[in-house]
Structure formats: structure tokens, C-alpha cells
Design an enzyme around this catalytic site. Structure first.
Site, PDB file in Angstrom:
ATOM      1  N   ARG A  91       0.785  -1.115   0.087  1.00  0.00           N
ATOM      2  CA  ARG A  91       0.019   0.124   0.048  1.00  0.00           C
ATOM      3  C   ARG A  91       0.810   1.459   0.046  1.00  0.00           C
ATOM      4  NH1 ARG A  91      -4.954  -2.202   2.301  1.00  0.00           N
ATOM      5  NH2 ARG A  91      -6.451  -0.883   2.798  1.00  0.00           N
ATOM      6  N   ARG A 130     -21.397  -2.802   3.101  1.00  0.00           N
ATOM      7  CA  ARG A 130     -20.565  -4.224   3.073  1.00  0.00           C
ATOM      8  C   ARG A 130     -20.895  -4.924   4.316  1.00  0.00           C
ATOM      9  NH1 ARG A 130     -14.379  -4.243   1.936  1.00  0.00           N
ATOM     10  NH2 ARG A 130     -14.354  -2.355   3.114  1.00  0.00           N
ATOM     11  N   ARG A 164     -17.714  -3.732   9.520  1.00  0.00           N
ATOM     12  CA  ARG A 164     -16.497  -3.507  10.145  1.00  0.00           C
ATOM     13  C   ARG A 164     -16.525  -1.944  10.645  1.00  0.00           C
ATOM     14  NH1 ARG A 164     -12.588  -4.462   5.016  1.00  0.00           N
ATOM     15  NH2 ARG A 164     -11.484  -2.281   5.988  1.00  0.00           N
ATOM     16  N   ARG A 175      -9.903   7.041   4.435  1.00  0.00           N
ATOM     17  CA  ARG A 175      -9.064   5.712   3.752  1.00  0.00           C
ATOM     18  C   ARG A 175      -8.794   5.976   2.276  1.00  0.00           C
ATOM     19  NH1 ARG A 175     -13.391   1.550   5.338  1.00  0.00           N
ATOM     20  NH2 ARG A 175     -11.892  -0.036   4.055  1.00  0.00           N
TER      21      ARG A 175
HETATM   22  P1  ADP Z   1     -12.144  -4.442  -1.150  1.00  0.00           P
HETATM   23  O1  ADP Z   1     -11.618  -5.723  -0.639  1.00  0.00           O
HETATM   24  O2  ADP Z   1     -11.439  -3.692  -2.355  1.00  0.00           O
HETATM   25  O3  ADP Z   1     -12.000  -3.414   0.121  1.00  0.00           O
HETATM   26  P2  ADP Z   1     -14.828  -5.795  -1.139  1.00  0.00           P
HETATM   27  O4  ADP Z   1     -14.192  -6.824  -2.207  1.00  0.00           O
HETATM   28  O5  ADP Z   1     -14.927  -5.951   0.258  1.00  0.00           O
HETATM   29  O6  ADP Z   1     -13.508  -4.554  -1.442  1.00  0.00           O
HETATM   30  O7  ADP Z   1     -16.077  -4.889  -1.777  1.00  0.00           O
HETATM   31  C1  ADP Z   1     -16.717  -3.778  -1.211  1.00  0.00           C
HETATM   32  C2  ADP Z   1     -18.321  -4.368  -1.127  1.00  0.00           C
HETATM   33  O8  ADP Z   1     -18.751  -4.184  -2.422  1.00  0.00           O
HETATM   34  C3  ADP Z   1     -18.620  -5.488  -0.484  1.00  0.00           C
HETATM   35  O9  ADP Z   1     -19.913  -5.336   0.077  1.00  0.00           O
HETATM   36  C4  ADP Z   1     -18.856  -6.240  -2.062  1.00  0.00           C
HETATM   37  O10 ADP Z   1     -19.870  -7.264  -2.002  1.00  0.00           O
HETATM   38  C5  ADP Z   1     -19.282  -5.249  -2.986  1.00  0.00           C
HETATM   39  N1  ADP Z   1     -18.784  -5.344  -4.442  1.00  0.00           N
HETATM   40  C6  ADP Z   1     -17.714  -5.863  -4.616  1.00  0.00           C
HETATM   41  N2  ADP Z   1     -17.374  -5.848  -6.203  1.00  0.00           N
HETATM   42  C7  ADP Z   1     -18.571  -5.439  -6.724  1.00  0.00           C
HETATM   43  C8  ADP Z   1     -18.904  -4.858  -7.826  1.00  0.00           C
HETATM   44  N3  ADP Z   1     -18.042  -5.157  -8.865  1.00  0.00           N
HETATM   45  N4  ADP Z   1     -20.354  -4.224  -7.998  1.00  0.00           N
HETATM   46  C9  ADP Z   1     -20.891  -3.672  -6.640  1.00  0.00           C
HETATM   47  N5  ADP Z   1     -20.625  -4.184  -5.653  1.00  0.00           N
HETATM   48  C10 ADP Z   1     -19.426  -4.893  -5.343  1.00  0.00           C
HETATM   49  P1  AMP Z   2      -8.465  -3.425   4.272  1.00  0.00           P
HETATM   50  O1  AMP Z   2      -9.092  -4.668   4.836  1.00  0.00           O
HETATM   51  O2  AMP Z   2      -7.565  -3.693   3.087  1.00  0.00           O
HETATM   52  O3  AMP Z   2      -9.573  -2.548   3.633  1.00  0.00           O
HETATM   53  O4  AMP Z   2      -7.537  -2.531   5.422  1.00  0.00           O
HETATM   54  C1  AMP Z   2      -8.180  -2.153   6.571  1.00  0.00           C
HETATM   55  C2  AMP Z   2      -7.181  -1.201   7.286  1.00  0.00           C
HETATM   56  O5  AMP Z   2      -6.039  -2.073   8.009  1.00  0.00           O
HETATM   57  C3  AMP Z   2      -6.437  -0.245   6.497  1.00  0.00           C
HETATM   58  O6  AMP Z   2      -7.503   1.210   6.456  1.00  0.00           O
HETATM   59  C4  AMP Z   2      -5.333  -0.044   7.114  1.00  0.00           C
HETATM   60  O7  AMP Z   2      -5.558   0.712   8.350  1.00  0.00           O
HETATM   61  C5  AMP Z   2      -4.893  -1.482   7.568  1.00  0.00           C
HETATM   62  N1  AMP Z   2      -3.902  -1.718   6.546  1.00  0.00           N
HETATM   63  C6  AMP Z   2      -4.481  -3.081   5.728  1.00  0.00           C
HETATM   64  N2  AMP Z   2      -3.440  -3.239   4.842  1.00  0.00           N
HETATM   65  C7  AMP Z   2      -2.497  -2.559   5.021  1.00  0.00           C
HETATM   66  C8  AMP Z   2      -1.189  -2.175   4.661  1.00  0.00           C
HETATM   67  N3  AMP Z   2      -0.534  -3.002   3.693  1.00  0.00           N
HETATM   68  N4  AMP Z   2      -0.498  -1.074   5.093  1.00  0.00           N
HETATM   69  C9  AMP Z   2      -0.636  -0.262   6.206  1.00  0.00           C
HETATM   70  N5  AMP Z   2      -1.922  -0.514   6.458  1.00  0.00           N
HETATM   71  C10 AMP Z   2      -2.698  -1.476   6.113  1.00  0.00           C
END
Ligand code: ADP
Ligand code: AMP
Length: 218
Positions: A91, A130, A164, A175
Site C-alpha cells: 500500500r 458491506r 467493520r 481511507r
Molecule cells: P475491497 O476488498 O476492495 O475493500 P470488497 O471486495 O470487500 O472490497 O467489496 C466491497 C463491497 O462491495 C462488498 O460488500 C462487495 O460485496 C461489494 N462489491 C464488490 N465488487 C462489486 C462490484 N463489482 N459491484 C458492486 N458491488 C461490489
Molecule cells: P482493508 O481490509 O484492506 O480495507 O484494510 C483495513 C485497514 O487495515 C486499512 O485502512 C489500514 O489501516 C490497515 N491496513 C491493511 N493493509 C495495510 C497495509 N498494507 N499497509 C498499511 N495498513 C494496512
């Protein structure tokens, strides 16, 4: 699939976890989500979890040092020998450089870096809608990936769900800022290495998954 060592990048809520999990289930390559690892550490109340919690709740990035040590340990485990999908890591430029060094020391190379591109305007709705099954971790969305039967997980039949703490609209703004300031500058790093593939993540989950498989030659 041609490539077995992948990075899935993209903004918070962009669909990285959703797509990485599908690849894991389909191809048997382990998904390594640093966010999931940190949330597990917070839940277990470890020293790492205690340090990370405040930073995560503020929507900021946990220190490179902690993250790099965590991933170095995880990548050395036996289930990663056959490949891995990094989700949410690296990141920062420093994390990417540390990963390059780590992989070099192990004599292995990345195969592809996928950027799942989604406009900011879509992300608040994605993140705030989500939720995941408390039992099996399957991910859902209030609007875009609904439960087939209300209150029951499609995958395991679980009836408890988690949202979350950092998926609040106010935290998403922080974020997103961290993403644009610290993570987006990584794209040229991987473009120079000829690894970067950008896919349009602003489409239906199944359409994005099909595009991802096409790009990966799966
Ligand atoms: P990230 O891991 O990038 O933070 P997620 O995979 O958890 O994102 O997706 C965020 C939310 O959006 C989840 O609730 C998921 O079900 C939904 N989501 C993921 N991909 C899509 C898409 N292409 N269109 C609409 N909703 C999506
Ligand atoms: P995510 O589940 O990827 O959305 O991450 C949730 C939170 O965890 C982020 O907002 C950061 O606070 C922390 N985090 C996850 N991955 C990293 C990373 N590679 N470097 C720094 N912080 C991270």
C-alpha cells in the site's frame, strides 16, 4: 492460469477481496489479505492488534515496518509455496520495495499486478453496504450482493453477520485519502516492471470476475 503470484490493488471497497476470494476458491491459490490479518490480530488482542486498532479506526495506514514483517512471515508459510494473491498489500512505495527485496531473496517473481479501478463516487456506497458472515467470512452487500434468504448465509447457513468498525462514511473519506496519497503512486512502480493490468471494476461482480480471468489468461 498462467500467473500464480498476484497482487490485487485498488481503492477501499473496490472489490479486491471479492475478486481475490473468487480466484482463491477457483484456482486454489491462497488469498493473503493484510486487512484480514490485522483484524484477526485486533480480535485476538495481540500486541500487533493493539497497535493497529487505533490507526485502522482512523482510516490511516499501519506502519510499513509492522506490515512488512507480518507479510514476510506469512509468505514463508508452506501454503504459499504454490503461489499467493496479495490483497491490500503493498500500500506504499516502501512496502512495494520491501516486497521486491523479499521475493528476490526467495528467488521468486510476481506474475501480475491487477488494479481494480472504481471511481471514488461509487466507493462510499460500496463500503457502507458491506457485511460478512461471522461464521465463514463470506462477503455480502446490502444492495449489490444480497443474501438469497434474509438473515441466512448462502454459503454456510450462518445467521450472524459483521460490519467493520472502519466502514463508516466518515472513515471511508480518510481511507480514500490514504489510497490516493500513498497507494496510487505505486502503479508506476509496477508499470515500469511490465506487470500492471488495469481492469474496470465499476461493473457487476461477475463481469469483473470474467474480465479478470481473461486478463490473467485463466
Ligand atoms: P475491497 O476488498 O476492495 O475493500 P470488497 O471486495 O470487500 O472490497 O467489496 C466491497 C463491497 O462491495 C462488498 O460488500 C462487495 O460485496 C461489494 N462489491 C464488490 N465488487 C462489486 C462490484 N463489482 N459491484 C458492486 N458491488 C461490489
Ligand atoms: P482493508 O481490509 O484492506 O480495507 O484494510 C483495513 C485497514 O487495515 C486499512 O485502512 C489500514 O489501516 C490497515 N491496513 C491493511 N493493509 C495495510 C497495509 N498494507 N499497509 C498499511 N495498513 C494496512
Amino acid at each position: 492460469m498462467a500467473g500464480k503470484r498476484l497482487i490485487v490493488m485498488g481503492p477501499p471497497g473496490g472489490g479486491k477481496g471479492t475478486q481475490a476470494k473468487r480466484l482463491q476458491d477457483r484456482y486454489g491459490i491462497v488469498q493473503l489479505s493484510t486487512g484480514d490479518m490485522l483484524r484477526a490480530a485486533v480480535k485476538a488482542g495481540t500486541a500487533l492488534g493493539k497497535q493497529a486498532k487505533t490507526v485502522m479506526d482512523a482510516g490511516k495506514l499501519v506502519s510499513d515496518e509492522l506490515i512488512v514483517a507480518m507479510i514476510a512471515e506469512r509468505i514463508s508459510e508452506a501454503d504459499c509455496a504454490n503461489g499467493f494473491i496479495l490483497d491490500g498489500f503493498p500500500r506504499t512505495v516502501l512496502q512495494a520495495e520491501s516486497l521486491d527485496k523479499l521475493l528476490k531473496s526467495k528467488g521468486i517473481k510476481l506474475d501480475s499486478v491487477i488494479e481494480v479501478a472504481v471511481p471514488d463516487a461509487r466507493l462510499i456506497e460500496r463500503v457502507t453496504g458491506r457485511f460478512t458472515c461471522a461464521k465463514c467470512g463470506e462477503g455480502y452487500h446490502d444492495k449489490f450482493k444480497q443474501l438469497r434468504k434474509a438473515g441466512v448465509c448462502d454459503t454456510c447457513g450462518g445467521t450472524e453477520f459483521i460490519r467493520r468498525a472502519d466502514d463508516k462514511a466518515e472513515t471511508v473519506v480518510a481511507r480514500l485519502k490514504a489510497y490516493h496519497d500513498q497507494t496510487a503512486p505505486l502503479m508506476p512502480h509496477y508499470e515500469r516492471q511490465g506487470l500492471l493490468k488495469v481492469i474496470d471494476g465499476d461493473r457487476d461482480i461477475n463481469v469483473v470476475a470474467a474480465e479478470l480471468e481473461r486478463v490473467l489468461g485463466a
